[in-house]
Enzyme design. Structure first.
Site, PDB file in Angstrom:
ATOM      1  N   GLY A 135     -31.717 -26.757  28.698  1.00  0.00           N
ATOM      2  CA  GLY A 135     -32.016 -28.047  29.296  1.00  0.00           C
ATOM      3  C   GLY A 135     -31.060 -28.603  30.322  1.00  0.00           C
ATOM      4  N   ALA A 162     -36.682 -23.597  30.961  1.00  0.00           N
ATOM      5  CA  ALA A 162     -35.699 -24.671  30.771  1.00  0.00           C
ATOM      6  C   ALA A 162     -34.435 -24.251  30.051  1.00  0.00           C
ATOM      7  CB  ALA A 162     -36.360 -25.830  30.015  1.00  0.00           C
ATOM      8  N   CYS A 202     -29.860 -17.603  39.810  1.00  0.00           N
ATOM      9  CA  CYS A 202     -28.408 -17.577  40.009  1.00  0.00           C
ATOM     10  C   CYS A 202     -28.012 -16.168  40.446  1.00  0.00           C
ATOM     11  CB  CYS A 202     -27.652 -18.013  38.746  1.00  0.00           C
ATOM     12  SG  CYS A 202     -28.100 -17.108  37.250  1.00  0.00           S
TER      13      CYS A 202
END
Length: 432
Positions: free
Chosen positions: A248, A245, A367
């Site tokens: 967040g 996470a 990514c």
């Protein structure tokens, strides 16, 4: 600050980055300016602008300097960038200057090297392809494997400054209301093309100081990252795990999609990153998220095996998709780093998969733009775990063109987003 002092500060910042090659450039810059609070906002933008231009042209500038008998030192890289920006030599010599806040006068040999660059074009046919494209030699074949004939266009797009994307928080506002609220602050945003929650601003804008941001109406999040969250296809009432996470960003998007109903567990191995999520969750009005720090020997995962409807794995990766924002990153990741990441990604996928309930889904995302980290990892995972198979996301929040895809790849040139990859893997129902 005078032009002379700005140049000296730019050279000092480049030297600080060179002294910390494993530290992200933006983190070095933040520390640099924090220690020099006397540098005003306009001067910071000017200094950062020159330094980031140099980082985007690092290999080309170094090649030109070496071709003409120079070295790629911070002061010479700055001088070369200014020459290619068509700064007259007389002005360049004067802004180096002497004195307490100056970079120091150019020597005769330095002037000779910079003089040899006058009238040249930054890109040259004699340059090796990896130099011209600003990528490490070892990485070029992997990028060619990903993009083929589109490589030049994609690399060109990655050399451009990134837009500033926002995700509206539908727990507090609508896209139209958020746009009007931003406009009242002088921030004029346009709707993004792919994400139904996205807004886009051009250039660097003081969003975090605005009332809409402070009130939790918007979050900074690239459009591609928003689409990764949408791939999860979560609904209110679900039990969801955000396995990597961080601070967040995607957790917030998942909570919004779930209308604050159900339960989300945000996990990470970094207590600092998890603590950083607290303020964001509070500002967004999110209250269905539990945070958990993953530690060695932790029994937490074993007790929650096969219990989540959705598990999002935003895996640590090379970050090749973020080069528009982090041009220095292309030279911080080595071939050894990539090989280590591939092993780590596979291990994370296997651990996270054990938490998916039968009929539930794991969304694997990076990514990265590299096949080895993306489709290659998915193919190997399915071969190791035959109880999982690729399925179309079907999420109604995705554009129609992406809904029936089990894997998506987003790129700066084609999609005008950062580079992102996501795949949806469903665990087969157990047979009686």
């Amino acid at each position: 600050m005078t032009p002379t002092a700005r140049l000296a500060a730019s050279i000092d910042l480049l030297a600080a980055m060179e002294a910390a090659p494993r530290k992200p450039a933006d983190a070095v810059a933040n520390s640099f300016f924090r220690e020099r609070r006397y540098i005003g906002g306009g001067d910071r933008r000017a200094i950062s602008g020159l330094v980031w231009d140099i980082m985007r042209n690092w290999r080309k500038l170094g090649w030109w300097l070496e071709q003409n008998g120079g070295t790629a030192s911070p002061r010479m890289l700055a001088g070369a960038q200014l020459v290619f920006d068509r700064t007259p030599m007389e002005k360049l010599a004067s802004i180096y200057g002497g004195g307490r806040f100056a970079a120091g006068l150019l020597s005769e040999s330095e002037q000779a090297v910079l003089n040899a660059l006058i009238g040249r074009e930054l890109e040259c046919a004699d340059m090796p392809r990896a130099v011209r494209l600003e990528v490490p030699d070892w990485l070029l074949p992997r990028l060619e494997e990903t993009f083929g004939t589109d490589l030049e266009a994609e690399i060109k797009a990655m050399a451009e400054p990134a837009s500033l994307d926002l995700r509206i928080n539908m727990l507090r506002t609508t896209r139209s209301e958020a746009m009007h609220a931003l406009a009242r602050e002088g921030l004029h945003a346009e709707e993004t093309k792919l994400s139904p929650w996205g807004l886009r601003l051009e250039g660097r804008q003081p969003v975090t100081a605005s009332k809409p941001f402070r009130d939790g109406l918007v979050e900074i999040q690239d459009e591609g990252s928003q689409l990764v969250a949408a791939m999860a296809g979560v609904d209110p009432g679900m039990r969801v795990l955000d396995y990597c996470a961080g601070a967040g960003g995607k957790t917030l998007a998942l909570a919004m999609m779930m209308e604050n109903k159900g339960h989300i567990v945000a996990c990470d191995v970094s207590v600092v990153r998890l603590e950083g999520a607290v303020k964001r969750l509070r500002r967004a009005g999110v209250h269905n998220v539990e945070r958990h720090l993953l530690t060695e020997g932790d029994k937490w995962a074993k007790r929650r095996a096969a219990s989540f409807d959705r598990v999002l794995v935003d895996a640590p990766c090379s970050g090749t998709g973020t080069w528009r924002r982090n041009p220095d990153a292309r030279f911080r990741t080595t071939q050894v780093d990539l090989e280590e990441l591939l092993v780590k990604q596979a291990a994370i996928m296997d651990r996270a998969a054990a938490l998916v309930k039968p009929g539930g889904r794991m969304i694997y995302a990076t990514c990265s733009l590299l096949k080895a980290e993306n489709a290659g990892q998915v193919e190997q995972f399915v071969a190791r775990n035959p109880d999982f198979h690729l399925v179309a996301s079907g999420s109604p929040t995705l554009p129609e063109s992406l809904r029936e895809m089990s894997m998506i790849s987003l790129t700066p040139a084609r999609d005008e987003t950062d580079g992102f990859f996501a795949a949806v893997l469903e665990r087969r129902e157990q047979k009686d």
